[in-house]
Design a protein around this motif. Structure first.
Motif, PDB file in Angstrom:
ATOM      1  N   GLN A   2      -0.896   3.851  -4.660  1.00  0.00           N
ATOM      2  CA  GLN A   2      -1.569   3.232  -5.793  1.00  0.00           C
ATOM      3  C   GLN A   2      -2.050   4.257  -6.817  1.00  0.00           C
ATOM      4  O   GLN A   2      -2.115   3.965  -8.011  1.00  0.00           O
ATOM      5  CB  GLN A   2      -2.766   2.400  -5.299  1.00  0.00           C
ATOM      6  CG  GLN A   2      -2.376   1.183  -4.467  1.00  0.00           C
ATOM      7  CD  GLN A   2      -1.777   0.067  -5.298  1.00  0.00           C
ATOM      8  OE1 GLN A   2      -1.702   0.173  -6.514  1.00  0.00           O
ATOM      9  NE2 GLN A   2      -1.352  -0.992  -4.648  1.00  0.00           N
ATOM     10  N   GLU A   3      -2.382   5.458  -6.369  1.00  0.00           N
ATOM     11  CA  GLU A   3      -2.845   6.484  -7.310  1.00  0.00           C
ATOM     12  C   GLU A   3      -1.732   6.912  -8.259  1.00  0.00           C
ATOM     13  O   GLU A   3      -1.973   7.223  -9.423  1.00  0.00           O
ATOM     14  CB  GLU A   3      -3.401   7.680  -6.540  1.00  0.00           C
ATOM     15  CG  GLU A   3      -4.727   7.416  -5.853  1.00  0.00           C
ATOM     16  CD  GLU A   3      -5.846   7.103  -6.832  1.00  0.00           C
ATOM     17  OE1 GLU A   3      -6.119   7.933  -7.717  1.00  0.00           O
ATOM     18  OE2 GLU A   3      -6.443   6.013  -6.711  1.00  0.00           O
ATOM     19  N   LYS A   4      -0.497   6.902  -7.763  1.00  0.00           N
ATOM     20  CA  LYS A   4       0.643   7.201  -8.628  1.00  0.00           C
ATOM     21  C   LYS A   4       0.802   6.109  -9.687  1.00  0.00           C
ATOM     22  O   LYS A   4       1.002   6.394 -10.875  1.00  0.00           O
ATOM     23  CB  LYS A   4       1.916   7.321  -7.797  1.00  0.00           C
ATOM     24  CG  LYS A   4       3.172   7.594  -8.624  1.00  0.00           C
ATOM     25  CD  LYS A   4       4.408   7.654  -7.741  1.00  0.00           C
ATOM     26  CE  LYS A   4       5.656   7.901  -8.583  1.00  0.00           C
ATOM     27  NZ  LYS A   4       6.880   7.954  -7.736  1.00  0.00           N
ATOM     28  N   VAL A  17      -8.100  10.065   1.499  1.00  0.00           N
ATOM     29  CA  VAL A  17      -6.802   9.406   1.360  1.00  0.00           C
ATOM     30  C   VAL A  17      -6.393   9.359  -0.110  1.00  0.00           C
ATOM     31  O   VAL A  17      -5.245   9.626  -0.465  1.00  0.00           O
ATOM     32  CB  VAL A  17      -6.847   7.985   1.950  1.00  0.00           C
ATOM     33  CG1 VAL A  17      -5.521   7.255   1.715  1.00  0.00           C
ATOM     34  CG2 VAL A  17      -7.155   8.037   3.438  1.00  0.00           C
ATOM     35  N   LEU A  18      -7.342   9.027  -0.974  1.00  0.00           N
ATOM     36  CA  LEU A  18      -7.057   8.949  -2.401  1.00  0.00           C
ATOM     37  C   LEU A  18      -6.653  10.317  -2.959  1.00  0.00           C
ATOM     38  O   LEU A  18      -5.721  10.422  -3.765  1.00  0.00           O
ATOM     39  CB  LEU A  18      -8.280   8.422  -3.154  1.00  0.00           C
ATOM     40  CG  LEU A  18      -8.747   7.016  -2.750  1.00  0.00           C
ATOM     41  CD1 LEU A  18     -10.069   6.677  -3.435  1.00  0.00           C
ATOM     42  CD2 LEU A  18      -7.693   5.975  -3.091  1.00  0.00           C
ATOM     43  N   LYS A  19      -7.347  11.363  -2.523  1.00  0.00           N
ATOM     44  CA  LYS A  19      -7.003  12.715  -2.976  1.00  0.00           C
ATOM     45  C   LYS A  19      -5.602  13.102  -2.513  1.00  0.00           C
ATOM     46  O   LYS A  19      -4.846  13.734  -3.265  1.00  0.00           O
ATOM     47  CB  LYS A  19      -8.031  13.720  -2.437  1.00  0.00           C
ATOM     48  CG  LYS A  19      -9.387  13.644  -3.131  1.00  0.00           C
ATOM     49  CD  LYS A  19     -10.345  14.696  -2.575  1.00  0.00           C
ATOM     50  CE  LYS A  19     -11.677  14.663  -3.301  1.00  0.00           C
ATOM     51  NZ  LYS A  19     -12.636  15.655  -2.763  1.00  0.00           N
ATOM     52  N   LEU A  20      -5.272  12.718  -1.276  1.00  0.00           N
ATOM     53  CA  LEU A  20      -3.933  13.028  -0.747  1.00  0.00           C
ATOM     54  C   LEU A  20      -2.864  12.284  -1.540  1.00  0.00           C
ATOM     55  O   LEU A  20      -1.796  12.840  -1.845  1.00  0.00           O
ATOM     56  CB  LEU A  20      -3.864  12.655   0.734  1.00  0.00           C
ATOM     57  CG  LEU A  20      -2.577  13.055   1.473  1.00  0.00           C
ATOM     58  CD1 LEU A  20      -2.381  14.561   1.424  1.00  0.00           C
ATOM     59  CD2 LEU A  20      -2.618  12.568   2.922  1.00  0.00           C
ATOM     60  N   GLU A  21      -3.126  11.029  -1.889  1.00  0.00           N
ATOM     61  CA  GLU A  21      -2.178  10.263  -2.702  1.00  0.00           C
ATOM     62  C   GLU A  21      -1.954  10.930  -4.054  1.00  0.00           C
ATOM     63  O   GLU A  21      -0.812  11.023  -4.526  1.00  0.00           O
ATOM     64  CB  GLU A  21      -2.703   8.839  -2.925  1.00  0.00           C
ATOM     65  CG  GLU A  21      -2.457   7.891  -1.776  1.00  0.00           C
ATOM     66  CD  GLU A  21      -2.675   6.440  -2.174  1.00  0.00           C
ATOM     67  OE1 GLU A  21      -2.316   5.583  -1.373  1.00  0.00           O
ATOM     68  OE2 GLU A  21      -3.195   6.181  -3.277  1.00  0.00           O
ATOM     69  N   ARG A  22      -3.045  11.377  -4.675  1.00  0.00           N
ATOM     70  CA  ARG A  22      -2.911  12.034  -5.973  1.00  0.00           C
ATOM     71  C   ARG A  22      -2.130  13.334  -5.849  1.00  0.00           C
ATOM     72  O   ARG A  22      -1.309  13.663  -6.713  1.00  0.00           O
ATOM     73  CB  ARG A  22      -4.305  12.289  -6.576  1.00  0.00           C
ATOM     74  CG  ARG A  22      -4.993  11.026  -7.080  1.00  0.00           C
ATOM     75  CD  ARG A  22      -6.216  11.338  -7.918  1.00  0.00           C
ATOM     76  NE  ARG A  22      -7.342  11.779  -7.117  1.00  0.00           N
ATOM     77  CZ  ARG A  22      -8.261  10.986  -6.605  1.00  0.00           C
ATOM     78  NH1 ARG A  22      -8.181   9.679  -6.791  1.00  0.00           N
ATOM     79  NH2 ARG A  22      -9.266  11.467  -5.895  1.00  0.00           N
ATOM     80  N   TRP A  23      -2.392  14.072  -4.780  1.00  0.00           N
ATOM     81  CA  TRP A  23      -1.723  15.363  -4.577  1.00  0.00           C
ATOM     82  C   TRP A  23      -0.229  15.173  -4.316  1.00  0.00           C
ATOM     83  O   TRP A  23       0.609  15.920  -4.836  1.00  0.00           O
ATOM     84  CB  TRP A  23      -2.384  16.087  -3.407  1.00  0.00           C
ATOM     85  CG  TRP A  23      -1.814  17.456  -3.153  1.00  0.00           C
ATOM     86  CD1 TRP A  23      -1.798  18.510  -4.008  1.00  0.00           C
ATOM     87  CD2 TRP A  23      -1.166  17.894  -1.948  1.00  0.00           C
ATOM     88  NE1 TRP A  23      -1.195  19.595  -3.422  1.00  0.00           N
ATOM     89  CE2 TRP A  23      -0.792  19.241  -2.154  1.00  0.00           C
ATOM     90  CE3 TRP A  23      -0.884  17.297  -0.734  1.00  0.00           C
ATOM     91  CZ2 TRP A  23      -0.135  19.989  -1.183  1.00  0.00           C
ATOM     92  CZ3 TRP A  23      -0.236  18.041   0.245  1.00  0.00           C
ATOM     93  CH2 TRP A  23       0.131  19.368   0.017  1.00  0.00           C
ATOM     94  N   LEU A  28       0.833  -1.183   0.000  1.00  0.00           N
ATOM     95  CA  LEU A  28       0.000   0.000   0.000  1.00  0.00           C
ATOM     96  C   LEU A  28       0.876   1.244   0.000  1.00  0.00           C
ATOM     97  O   LEU A  28       2.076   1.196   0.224  1.00  0.00           O
ATOM     98  CB  LEU A  28      -0.899   0.012   1.241  1.00  0.00           C
ATOM     99  CG  LEU A  28      -1.773  -1.232   1.454  1.00  0.00           C
ATOM    100  CD1 LEU A  28      -2.598  -1.051   2.722  1.00  0.00           C
ATOM    101  CD2 LEU A  28      -2.673  -1.467   0.277  1.00  0.00           C
ATOM    102  N   GLY A  29       0.291   2.409  -0.241  1.00  0.00           N
ATOM    103  CA  GLY A  29       1.032   3.657  -0.212  1.00  0.00           C
ATOM    104  C   GLY A  29       1.448   4.005   1.207  1.00  0.00           C
ATOM    105  O   GLY A  29       0.975   3.444   2.190  1.00  0.00           O
ATOM    106  N   TYR A  30       2.371   4.967   1.333  1.00  0.00           N
ATOM    107  CA  TYR A  30       2.885   5.348   2.641  1.00  0.00           C
ATOM    108  C   TYR A  30       1.778   5.814   3.578  1.00  0.00           C
ATOM    109  O   TYR A  30       1.785   5.504   4.767  1.00  0.00           O
ATOM    110  CB  TYR A  30       3.926   6.471   2.480  1.00  0.00           C
ATOM    111  CG  TYR A  30       5.108   6.067   1.647  1.00  0.00           C
ATOM    112  CD1 TYR A  30       5.980   5.072   2.088  1.00  0.00           C
ATOM    113  CD2 TYR A  30       5.351   6.659   0.414  1.00  0.00           C
ATOM    114  CE1 TYR A  30       7.072   4.694   1.321  1.00  0.00           C
ATOM    115  CE2 TYR A  30       6.437   6.281  -0.358  1.00  0.00           C
ATOM    116  CZ  TYR A  30       7.295   5.300   0.107  1.00  0.00           C
ATOM    117  OH  TYR A  30       8.354   4.919  -0.655  1.00  0.00           O
TER     118      TYR A  30
END
Length: 510
Positions: A235-237, A224-230, A6-8
């Motif tokens: 996984q969003e990356k 969480v998904l928005k933060l990953e994209r930002w 998973l992401g950090y």
């Protein structure tokens, strides 16, 4: 998939949840829902075995359970495998449970394709897809392509690894096979991924990463998904990078096909001209195509929807099927005896042989075994719906537009109240009637090919491919699992084996 994948941010969140639970006075007294965090900590701690955990919970709750996420995250989920609820949502009250904007947001990589669309756009696409898939010319193309790929792609690889005594990952082999055939069905081009040198397949890898990211979009809060994209992490990356790869390859297929048709270098008078992309480009204006904007984006969305449907579901089903059959000798021997029954009297039964589609289509036991495999390991392990208007399900549970209704197909196949006390067992016989024919099970009980108006259009395509591959392998080869190799489901919207299917293959005939 372990937490490390998973992401950090997800790892950090999981650690917080762990210490939250650890500091409770008694783990045994843990309620399903915690203050503020709801059921989310429990979900994260069981993420590595989410499919089996869903089955355990839904069995205890008689098929329906309300999962409440963090109060700030809008994660209200009703999980259900109750056949009455499934039938109500998928059929009798279908209009109140479309895919909806939330589904499209999660699966945005699919664009406006048939799996994402609703209402008139979906109806137009479905009518068109049905007409093309049911066309006699496409069926001939399907049969010849499947046969050629087994004969010239699969068999040489199996012969090679058998002769060399090599270990092989059959899941990888099946993914390559169905990727090649699906590309051929859909675009007319065979990328040649199924070869002895096992070339790298960026498009196929990108599809896997997209599907894993889509799975996490079902689990993680939108914040969480928005933060990953930002931040460009997690996984969003991966999704962003893989999406670009898919678009680049598909756009290339479209432009090359358009150029061929424009120059007249691509014939549409023989079987090579009946791929779906050629058919879609050559569409004229008629009653079915009215309302469809047939531009490059439409072609791109159509291709990626067909690619995911054809490549992933069939290879997943084959992987679990071969594993189940090879680890159940009684089932294996019954399939072999059934295959012998179609061999002509003047033929040598104990000899290498490939079976034609017409020879396999009426065989009962192999069909039953495929259905039983997909009952336990459905290629698409879950799906979800959002109601347009507040509603009450047959189970008595209230739903509203902000609640996500999820069907766990994996759990549904294991419910004792649906399939009996032996629901976890692999028993093809449960699909065979007293008359020796295939027993019909309602789609709201066996959801592998969806149900209601959205029932899978590619069902016969899938069975044609699976039977051709299964018969060739089971009649001609022995498959033995590598000792100690773990077989567990992955975390994705497609149910693959997390570590692949590592086996050794040997020939049955000299």
């Amino acid at each position: 998939m372990a937490l490390f994948s998973l992401g950090y941010f997800e790892i950090f969140l999981a650690i917080i949840c762990f210490f939250y639970l650890r500091n409770l006075r008694s783990f045994k007294r843990l309620a399903w829902k915690l203050p503020i965090l709801g059921t989310f900590p429990y979900l994260i701690m069981n993420i590595h075995r989410i499919h089996d955990k869903c089955a355990e919970v839904l069995e205890k709750t008689r098929g329906t359970y309300h999962l409440k996420g963090p109060s700030f995250a809008n994660m209200d989920i009703l999980g259900t495998v109750d056949p009455a609820n499934v039938h109500y949502i998928m059929s009798s009250n279908f209009v109140n449970f479309p895919k909806g904007p939330e589904f499209k947001k999660i699966f945005e990589v699919l664009g406006d394709g048939i799996f994402n669309s609703d209402l008139d756009l979906w109806k137009c696409q479905r009518k068109l897809a049905r007409a093309l898939l049911n066309h006699q010319s496409f069926h001939k193309f399907l049969v010849s392509t499947s046969w050629n790929k087994v004969e010239k792609g699969l068999i040489p690889i199996l012969d090679y690894v058998a002769k060399q005594g090599l270990m092989v990952d059959l899941q990888d082999v099946f993914q390559r096979l169905t990727f090649d055939t699906t590309c051929k069905f859909v675009t007319g081009y065979d990328p040649g991924c199924l070869s002895i040198d096992f070339p790298g397949v960026p498009f196929s890898k990108a599809m896997d990463e997209v599907e894993e990211a889509i799975f996490m979009r079902h689990i993680l809060p939108e914040i969480v998904l928005k933060l990953e994209r930002w931040l460009g992490i997690g996984q969003e990356k991966k999704l962003s990078k893989s999406w670009k790869i898919l678009d680049e390859v598909i756009c290339k297929y479209i432009s090359v096909k358009q150029e061929e048709l424009k120059k007249g270098t691509k014939s549409t008078n023989d079987e090579e001209g009946f791929d779906l992309l050629t058919s879609y480009i050559n569409l004229g204006d008629n009653e079915i195509t009215t309302g469809l904007k047939r531009d490059d984006k439409f072609l791109r969305d159509t291709i990626i929807n067909f690619m995911i449907a054809g490549r992933d579901t069939t290879s997943s089903a084959l992987t679990w099927f071969i594993w189940l059959v090879s680890t159940h000798p009684t089932v294996l021997n019954k399939i072999r005896e059934e295959l012998k029954s179609v061999i002509q009297v003047n033929e040598e039964a104990e000899n290498f042989r490939l079976f034609k589609v017409d020879e396999l289509k009426n065989l009962v036991y192999i069909h039953a075994a495929l259905c039983e495999s997909m009952r336990l390991y459905p290629p698409v392990p879950f799906q979800h719906k959002f109601p347009l208007q507040p509603d009450t399900l047959p189970s008595g549970h209230r739903v509203h537009p902000k609640i996500k209704v999820i069907f766990s197909l994996y759990a549904m196949g294991r419910m004792k109240f649906i399939w009996g006390k032996d629901s976890w067992e692999f028993k093809p016989e449960r699909w065979i009637s007293e008359r020796g024919t295939i027993k019909h099970e309602p789609s709201y009980k066996f959801l592998a090919f969806n149900a209601g108006p959205r029932t899978c259009l590619g069902k016969e395509v899938a069975f044609t491919q699976m039977k051709a591959v299964a018969a060739a392998m089971i009649h001609n080869y022995n498959v033995e699992m590598v000792e100690g190799h773990p077989v567990v489901p992955n975390l994705s919207v497609i149910l693959y084996m997390k570590h692949g299917l590592k086996v050794r293959v040997s020939k049955r005939w000299a």
